[in-house]
Write an enzyme that holds these catalytic residues in place. Structure first.
Site, PDB file in Angstrom:
ATOM      1  N   TYR A   1       0.828  -1.203   0.000  1.00 51.12           N
ATOM      2  CA  TYR A   1       0.000   0.000   0.000  1.00 51.12           C
ATOM      3  C   TYR A   1       0.865   1.256   0.000  1.00 51.12           C
ATOM      4  CZ  TYR A   1      -3.717   3.255   1.406  1.00 51.12           C
ATOM      5  OH  TYR A   1      -4.612   4.296   1.470  1.00 51.12           O
TER       6      TYR A   1
ATOM      7  N   GLY B   1       2.971   1.499  -3.192  1.00 53.37           N
ATOM      8  CA  GLY B   1       2.075   1.669  -4.331  1.00 53.37           C
ATOM      9  C   GLY B   1       1.591   3.102  -4.449  1.00 53.37           C
TER      10      GLY B   1
ATOM     11  N   PHE C   1     -13.003  -0.392  17.243  1.00 53.54           N
ATOM     12  CA  PHE C   1     -13.364  -0.043  18.618  1.00 53.54           C
ATOM     13  C   PHE C   1     -14.880   0.089  18.771  1.00 53.54           C
ATOM     14  CE2 PHE C   1      -9.121   2.176  19.993  1.00 53.54           C
ATOM     15  CZ  PHE C   1      -8.464   0.971  19.815  1.00 53.54           C
TER      16      PHE C   1
ATOM     17  N   GLN D   1       0.528   5.104  21.134  1.00 56.47           N
ATOM     18  CA  GLN D   1       0.726   5.599  19.775  1.00 56.47           C
ATOM     19  C   GLN D   1      -0.445   6.511  19.405  1.00 56.47           C
ATOM     20  OE1 GLN D   1      -0.001   2.488  20.664  1.00 56.47           O
ATOM     21  NE2 GLN D   1      -0.836   1.240  19.006  1.00 56.47           N
TER      22      GLN D   1
END
Length: 315
Positions: free
Chosen positions: A144, A147, A190, A208
């Site tokens: 991804y 690309g 979630f 994070q």
């Protein structure tokens, strides 16, 4: 009335874009192979006299007369783009080549939906458009990331070599109604876990960070970018600079859903970025003072309502 082609138009973002373009009085052709898109996302548009959908894969050439092209076609969540990594690369690269070739032939303006993933796991924070990124070219996310990076290069070179009128945006984490419940993105994960009363799974320690943009704000940024003059090609960050940890997001979703879900921690996936926050100074300058207006809680409430209804009636 403009005639506008939207590749990936039956996807989460593409369907919202098609709807907005129709409301503005345009004729819209939605191109999708339904790998991750679905007819359910565009079913309400199918009766519109100026809407047309075509089942087509952008890795194959497509011929049509249009004024503008929005190139969104590509699986965008890790679950989907890692399912068939080679197909993902082909979609980004061959899709860009085919759409740029079309734009060149019919002299259309074309916008590339690139991604914040071109920055990889960034060494600078927040990320500005002149940052080249920190990407693992052989990692599990590279199909991804690389690309999309190659697609940006193709756009720039078609512009420089063939005078194609290009626009490049880098989309940061976006959420909202019409997301897939099983796409592996953190917001949808979630919410679905909370609504089902399951444990909320956080990868790593949860410290994070991500910056979450409601889909309506993204669509506004895309429209404004396409409307800019030919002297501005981008790339430009389109995202929400408000930054949240995964723990903060999970706690907010538990609060808004009234769920009894507990938070559990799993190992951090390979190459998962630890920080992601856009610098949107350029967008404010070039896109008529564009900036996100939907706050996280407001957007989450709308998204939770969508998933609550979807889980009750999945048709």
């Amino acid at each position: 009335m403009k005639r506008i082609l939207v590749t990936g138009g039956a996807g989460f973002i593409g369907s919202h874009l098609c709807e907005r373009l129709l409301k503005e009085g345009n004729e819209v052709i939605c191109l999708d192979n339904f790998f991750t898109g679905s007819k359910s996302k565009i079913i309400d548009l199918m009766g519109h006299p100026y809407f047309e959908w075509v089942r087509h894969d952008v890795t194959m050439p497509y011929y049509i007369e249009v004024d503008e092209i929005y190139n969104l076609a590509c699986p965008a969540s890790p679950v989907h783009y890692q399912f068939n990594a080679i197909k993902t690369i082909k979609t980004s690269v061959l899709g860009a080549i085919n759409m740029l070739g079309l734009a060149k032939r019919v002299k259309a303006k074309i916008l590339q939906a690139s991604t914040s993933e071109v920055y990889g796991d960034p060494d600078i924070h927040p990320q500005t458009e002149d940052y080249w990124g920190n990407v693992n070219p052989i990692g599990i996310r590279s199909c991804y990331d690389e690309g999309k990076r190659c697609a940006e290069s193709l756009f720039v070179n078609y512009h420089n070599q063939n005078d194609v009128r290009i626009k490049v945006i880098r989309i940061f984490n976006t959420y909202g109604p019409r997301m897939e419940p099983n796409d592996g993105r953190v917001v949808s994960n979630f919410i679905v876990q909370a609504l089902n009363g399951n444990d909320i799974t956080i990868f790593g320690d949860g410290k994070q960070t991500r910056s979450f943009q409601y889909v309506d704000d993204l669509i506004e940024g895309m429209i404004r970018m396409m409307a800019t003059g030919d002297d501005f090609t981008g790339p430009v960050n389109i995202g929400n600079p408000d930054e949240f940890t995964m723990l903060e997001l999970a706690s907010k979703i538990i609060e808004l859903t009234g769920s009894n879900s507990k938070i559990v921690h799993l190992p951090l996936p390979q190459d998962d970025p630890t920080q992601r926050q856009p610098d949107i100074s350029l967008a404010k300058e070039k896109l008529n003072d564009w900036q996100p207006v939907v706050k996280l809680e407001e957007g989450l409430i709308k998204t939770i309502q969508y998933f609550d209804q979807l889980l009750k009636d999945p048709k």
